[in-house]
Design a protein around this motif. Sequence first.
Motif, short mmCIF file in Angstrom:
data_model
loop_
_atom_site.label_atom_id
_atom_site.label_comp_id
_atom_site.label_asym_id
_atom_site.label_seq_id
_atom_site.Cartn_x
_atom_site.Cartn_y
_atom_site.Cartn_z
N PRO A 101 -12.97 42.04 37.66
CA PRO A 101 -12.17 41.39 36.60
C PRO A 101 -11.23 40.32 37.15
O PRO A 101 -11.04 39.27 36.53
N THR A 102 -10.65 40.58 38.34
CA THR A 102 -9.77 39.58 38.94
C THR A 102 -10.56 38.35 39.36
O THR A 102 -10.12 37.21 39.18
N LEU A 103 -11.76 38.56 39.91
CA LEU A 103 -12.61 37.43 40.29
C LEU A 103 -12.96 36.59 39.06
O LEU A 103 -12.93 35.36 39.12
N ARG A 104 -13.28 37.25 37.95
CA ARG A 104 -13.60 36.50 36.72
C ARG A 104 -12.39 35.69 36.25
O ARG A 104 -12.53 34.55 35.83
N ARG A 105 -11.21 36.32 36.32
CA ARG A 105 -10.00 35.62 35.89
C ARG A 105 -9.72 34.41 36.78
O ARG A 105 -9.38 33.32 36.29
N ILE A 109 -11.24 29.79 41.88
CA ILE A 109 -12.43 30.02 42.70
C ILE A 109 -13.63 29.58 41.91
O ILE A 109 -13.56 29.36 40.69
N ALA A 110 -14.77 29.44 42.58
CA ALA A 110 -16.00 29.03 41.90
C ALA A 110 -17.17 29.69 42.60
O ALA A 110 -17.07 30.13 43.75
N GLU A 111 -18.30 29.79 41.88
CA GLU A 111 -19.53 30.27 42.51
C GLU A 111 -20.07 29.15 43.37
O GLU A 111 -20.13 28.00 42.96
N VAL A 169 -21.85 34.49 45.52
CA VAL A 169 -21.00 33.95 46.58
C VAL A 169 -19.88 33.14 45.94
O VAL A 169 -20.13 32.25 45.13
N TYR A 170 -18.65 33.49 46.30
CA TYR A 170 -17.47 32.81 45.75
C TYR A 170 -16.86 31.91 46.81
O TYR A 170 -16.87 32.21 48.02
N THR A 171 -16.31 30.81 46.35
CA THR A 171 -15.61 29.89 47.24
C THR A 171 -14.30 29.48 46.58
O THR A 171 -14.19 29.46 45.36
N ILE A 172 -13.30 29.17 47.38
CA ILE A 172 -12.00 28.79 46.84
C ILE A 172 -11.99 27.30 46.51
O ILE A 172 -12.63 26.50 47.20
N THR A 173 -11.30 26.94 45.44
CA THR A 173 -11.18 25.54 45.04
C THR A 173 -9.87 24.95 45.56
O THR A 173 -9.04 25.66 46.12
N ALA A 174 -9.71 23.65 45.36
CA ALA A 174 -8.46 22.99 45.77
C ALA A 174 -7.28 23.61 45.03
O ALA A 174 -6.21 23.83 45.62
N MET A 221 -0.98 40.97 43.89
CA MET A 221 -1.30 41.20 45.29
C MET A 221 -2.79 41.05 45.56
O MET A 221 -3.21 40.52 46.57
N LEU A 222 -3.62 41.53 44.62
CA LEU A 222 -5.07 41.39 44.79
C LEU A 222 -5.48 39.92 44.73
O LEU A 222 -6.34 39.48 45.48
N GLU A 223 -4.84 39.17 43.84
CA GLU A 223 -5.11 37.73 43.76
C GLU A 223 -4.79 37.05 45.09
O GLU A 223 -5.58 36.25 45.61
N LEU A 224 -3.65 37.37 45.66
CA LEU A 224 -3.26 36.80 46.95
C LEU A 224 -4.28 37.16 48.02
O LEU A 224 -4.70 36.30 48.81
N ALA A 225 -4.71 38.42 48.06
CA ALA A 225 -5.65 38.86 49.08
C ALA A 225 -7.00 38.16 48.93
O ALA A 225 -7.60 37.72 49.93
N ILE A 226 -7.48 38.04 47.70
CA ILE A 226 -8.78 37.38 47.49
C ILE A 226 -8.73 35.92 47.90
O ILE A 226 -9.60 35.42 48.62
N LEU A 227 -7.70 35.22 47.44
CA LEU A 227 -7.59 33.80 47.79
C LEU A 227 -7.44 33.61 49.29
O LEU A 227 -7.99 32.67 49.87
N GLY A 228 -6.69 34.51 49.93
CA GLY A 228 -6.52 34.41 51.38
C GLY A 228 -7.83 34.60 52.12
O GLY A 228 -8.13 33.87 53.08
N LEU A 229 -8.64 35.56 51.68
CA LEU A 229 -9.92 35.80 52.33
C LEU A 229 -10.89 34.65 52.10
O LEU A 229 -11.63 34.25 53.01
N LEU A 230 -10.91 34.11 50.89
CA LEU A 230 -11.83 33.01 50.60
C LEU A 230 -11.43 31.72 51.29
O LEU A 230 -12.26 30.81 51.43
N GLN A 231 -10.18 31.63 51.74
CA GLN A 231 -9.80 30.46 52.56
C GLN A 231 -10.49 30.51 53.91
O GLN A 231 -10.68 29.48 54.56
N GLU A 232 -10.83 31.72 54.36
CA GLU A 232 -11.48 31.85 55.66
C GLU A 232 -12.95 31.44 55.58
O GLU A 232 -13.46 30.78 56.48
N SER A 233 -13.62 31.82 54.50
CA SER A 233 -15.02 31.43 54.29
C SER A 233 -15.46 31.90 52.92
O SER A 233 -14.87 32.83 52.36
N PRO A 234 -16.52 31.27 52.36
CA PRO A 234 -17.08 31.79 51.11
C PRO A 234 -17.61 33.20 51.34
O PRO A 234 -18.07 33.53 52.44
#
Length: 222
Positions: free
Chosen positions: A42-46, A53-55, A77-82, A1-14
């Motif tokens: 830890p989830t961000l690192r994974r 995601i990438a810096e 600053v994190y950004t989502i990848t393709a 669930m945390l993975e889903l939330a992080i990826l969803g937020l990073l789709q909005e902006s870095p």
Amino acid sequence: MLELAILGLLQESPMHGYELRKELAAKLGAIRAAISYGSLYPTLRRLQTNGLIAEADDPPTADVEIPALTSRRGRVVYTITAEGKERFADLIAQTGPETYEDTGFGVHFAFFSRTDRATRLRILEGRRRKIEERREGLRDVLSRAAERLDAYTLELQRHGLDACEREVRWLEELIANERSGRAPRTGHLDPTHNEPAANEPPPPGQTREASPGQPGQEQERP
């Protein structure tokens, strides 16, 4: 669930790690307590190790207030990848039993605007079944053991039953809206005022007739 939330937020902006923490709290509201912020980094690192995601090479220049004592990882600053966008699409389309549980449902619901209607309906209907089962369990406790419960335990059971009944009504309204193609009600309404706002559609089976001085508005009629 945390993975889903992080990826969803990073789709909005870095976002900085600190921003992600703030946005998770704002986006998830009451269910944020179910997600451990100790697992955020830890989830961000994974996610970064897995290429989701990438810096950011060129961090955004927006003026973001980050407390001076925030650690370095909070300032990255994190950004989502393709690949991350593909993973988010896979996660948001899932409709298994975990999406009916409290935390899973809350996180999926927070991103319903990016979920197709068929998936939203399956999750809403599964959640309704889950809460109906919970409601029936509480009713059974109250009918079988009410006389053996002390006053405070009995009141707690009644409170839980009332919460279930309210949520079932709310879910039924959402399901009806999805089936008819209507969006949920929006706007800041006075919770003590039951009349619909002027820009809201009338309830099913009712219409509004024009009122004096308010062309285009309708008045409810049976």
